[in-house]
Design an enzyme around this catalytic site. Sequence first.
Site, PDB file in Angstrom:
ATOM      1  N   ILE A 264       5.427   0.029  -3.744  1.00 39.79           N
ATOM      2  CA  ILE A 264       6.311   1.170  -3.498  1.00 39.79           C
ATOM      3  C   ILE A 264       5.848   1.850  -2.217  1.00 39.79           C
ATOM      4  CG2 ILE A 264       7.231   3.339  -4.398  1.00 39.79           C
ATOM      5  CD1 ILE A 264       6.324   2.331  -7.202  1.00 39.79           C
TER       6      ILE A 264
ATOM      7  N   TRP B  35       1.082   1.453  -4.986  1.00 41.39           N
ATOM      8  CA  TRP B  35       1.685   2.633  -4.360  1.00 41.39           C
ATOM      9  C   TRP B  35       1.090   2.900  -2.986  1.00 41.39           C
ATOM     10  CZ3 TRP B  35       5.162   6.094  -6.862  1.00 41.39           C
ATOM     11  CH2 TRP B  35       5.408   5.812  -8.219  1.00 41.39           C
ATOM     12  N   ASP B  36       1.950   3.172  -2.019  1.00 34.40           N
ATOM     13  CA  ASP B  36       1.522   3.776  -0.773  1.00 34.40           C
ATOM     14  C   ASP B  36       1.122   5.223  -1.080  1.00 34.40           C
ATOM     15  OD1 ASP B  36       1.187   4.045   2.060  1.00 34.40           O
ATOM     16  OD2 ASP B  36       3.113   5.080   2.120  1.00 34.40           O
ATOM     17  N   LEU B  37       0.459   5.885  -0.145  1.00 35.89           N
ATOM     18  CA  LEU B  37      -0.028   7.240  -0.404  1.00 35.89           C
ATOM     19  C   LEU B  37       0.825   8.298   0.316  1.00 35.89           C
ATOM     20  CD1 LEU B  37      -2.277   8.771  -1.925  1.00 35.89           C
ATOM     21  CD2 LEU B  37      -3.657   8.629   0.156  1.00 35.89           C
TER      22      LEU B  37
END
Length: 231
Positions: free
Chosen positions: A172, A8-10
């Site tokens: 993502i 995951w991106d933040l």
Amino acid sequence: MTAPVVLWDLDGTLLDPAGAITGGIARALAEHGHAVPEDLRRFVGPPVGWSLRAFTDVPEEEIPRVVAAYRARYRTEGLAQTRVYPGVEALLERLHGTGARMAVATQKPEPTAELAVERFGLGRWFETVSGAADDAAAAPRDGVVHDKPAIIGEALRRLGVDAPDPARTVMIGDRRYDAEGALAHGIDCLGVAWGFADEGELGTGFAAVAGDAAELGELLARYTQPAPTGR
């Protein structure tokens, strides 16, 4: 069968900075006597130092001071403005229930990213947080992790994934950097429409784009559901 891996991106994917990044950059620039660009959304995603070089006329010797001012305010004020996007926590819990192994892969400096993940109680779902080197304000040099492919690679390394299975591994994110980083490792990237992508940015490089967390969950099923077995 190996467990699925979801990266995951933040900012713009898990967390809505709600002006914490754009407002913080604007104030740091103004405080140091520099012009504030009109389009600050471009600063969400890449490392701050890189964005200052790309989108402003700040002299190289001033960049560390501007970045330091921005980061200090982000820790004291920016996190208070930040929120988890709707539906994300329920999705993380559901993915955890499938046995998926998850990590954060962000171009935010790693100590700051870890602070944000813990601040919002997301750490229980992630095995590691892979981010940029904390001295990313400096000009890029050999050995400094400052780009998305390297950050994703480090996340995979920490998870013990030497050769990611493209059918069971996915990134993502909300920016083209996420898709480019995933492609460098031969895996798909799912885009999220609620982030900070420029117009048309999600049209290239992404396997699919989700409009909300429920739709993202449906798209992730392709990577996380056990494959059917023969009789």
